[in-house]
Enzyme design. Sequence first.
Site, short mmCIF file in Angstrom:
data_model
loop_
_atom_site.label_atom_id
_atom_site.label_comp_id
_atom_site.label_asym_id
_atom_site.label_seq_id
_atom_site.Cartn_x
_atom_site.Cartn_y
_atom_site.Cartn_z
N ASP A 89 0.87 -1.18 0.00
CA ASP A 89 0.00 0.00 0.00
C ASP A 89 0.91 1.23 0.00
OD1 ASP A 89 -1.90 -1.97 0.39
OD2 ASP A 89 -2.92 -0.94 2.04
N LYS A 151 -6.82 3.24 -2.82
CA LYS A 151 -7.14 3.21 -1.38
C LYS A 151 -7.43 4.63 -0.92
CE LYS A 151 -5.00 1.89 3.06
NZ LYS A 151 -3.83 1.23 3.68
N LYS A 180 -10.08 -0.06 -2.02
CA LYS A 180 -9.90 -0.37 -0.60
C LYS A 180 -10.30 0.86 0.20
CE LYS A 180 -6.52 -1.55 3.00
NZ LYS A 180 -5.14 -2.02 3.31
#
Length: 221
Positions: A89, A151, A180
């Site tokens: 991430d 995300k 996400k």
Amino acid sequence: MNFNVIIDHTLLKPQATSQDIKILIEEAKKYNFGAICIAPIWVKLAKKELKNTNIKIVTVIGFPLGSQISAIKQKEASLAIAHGADEIDMVMNIGKFKEKDFQFIINEINQIKKEIGTKILKVIIETALLSPHEIADATKLVSSTNADFIKTSTGFSYRGASEQDLKIIKENKSEKLAIKAAGGITNLADMENFYRLGATRFGTSKSVSIIKNLTDKKNEY
């Protein structure tokens, strides 16, 4: 929906110790969470502790500001994978995005994806720091790269994911780009709502209480 397997059970507090990480891992095993999300320093430990399980190891790169030199982000990602991470991430360079240096953003994301190969790459755009129009532009930008997920948040800004964020992202993302949701997800209602809005992964440190609530809810019927 089995929410357990799409939760990244998260511990990114700077004061977290190896013992805290071991507790996180035991919780992930007990509740069958799909992944844990931890700082890079703990990846080797997690790899050892999660041996013979299907729980994925997610770690964060350029975290939480995103303003590190691109070469440093690449090296950090490469080392994380070497240490046993399954997914990365990364935080987008928000300053470069704000000044519309979009090619820089595209290049950095694609370079990191190239570095990690077939491993999953999620790009954090930190929606709290963006206007609705900028969230739309950031979503289109990430969609044009080789990233696997977009995300919403690091969890370190003044707010996390919101319903508006998810709606904008869903409207502007490519078909291949997954979502996400992360940051401020503290209850089952949030998770169910964000799932309806298109999120297929969730980052939260409140995973255990959310799943306990889900179990209690099922037991009411």
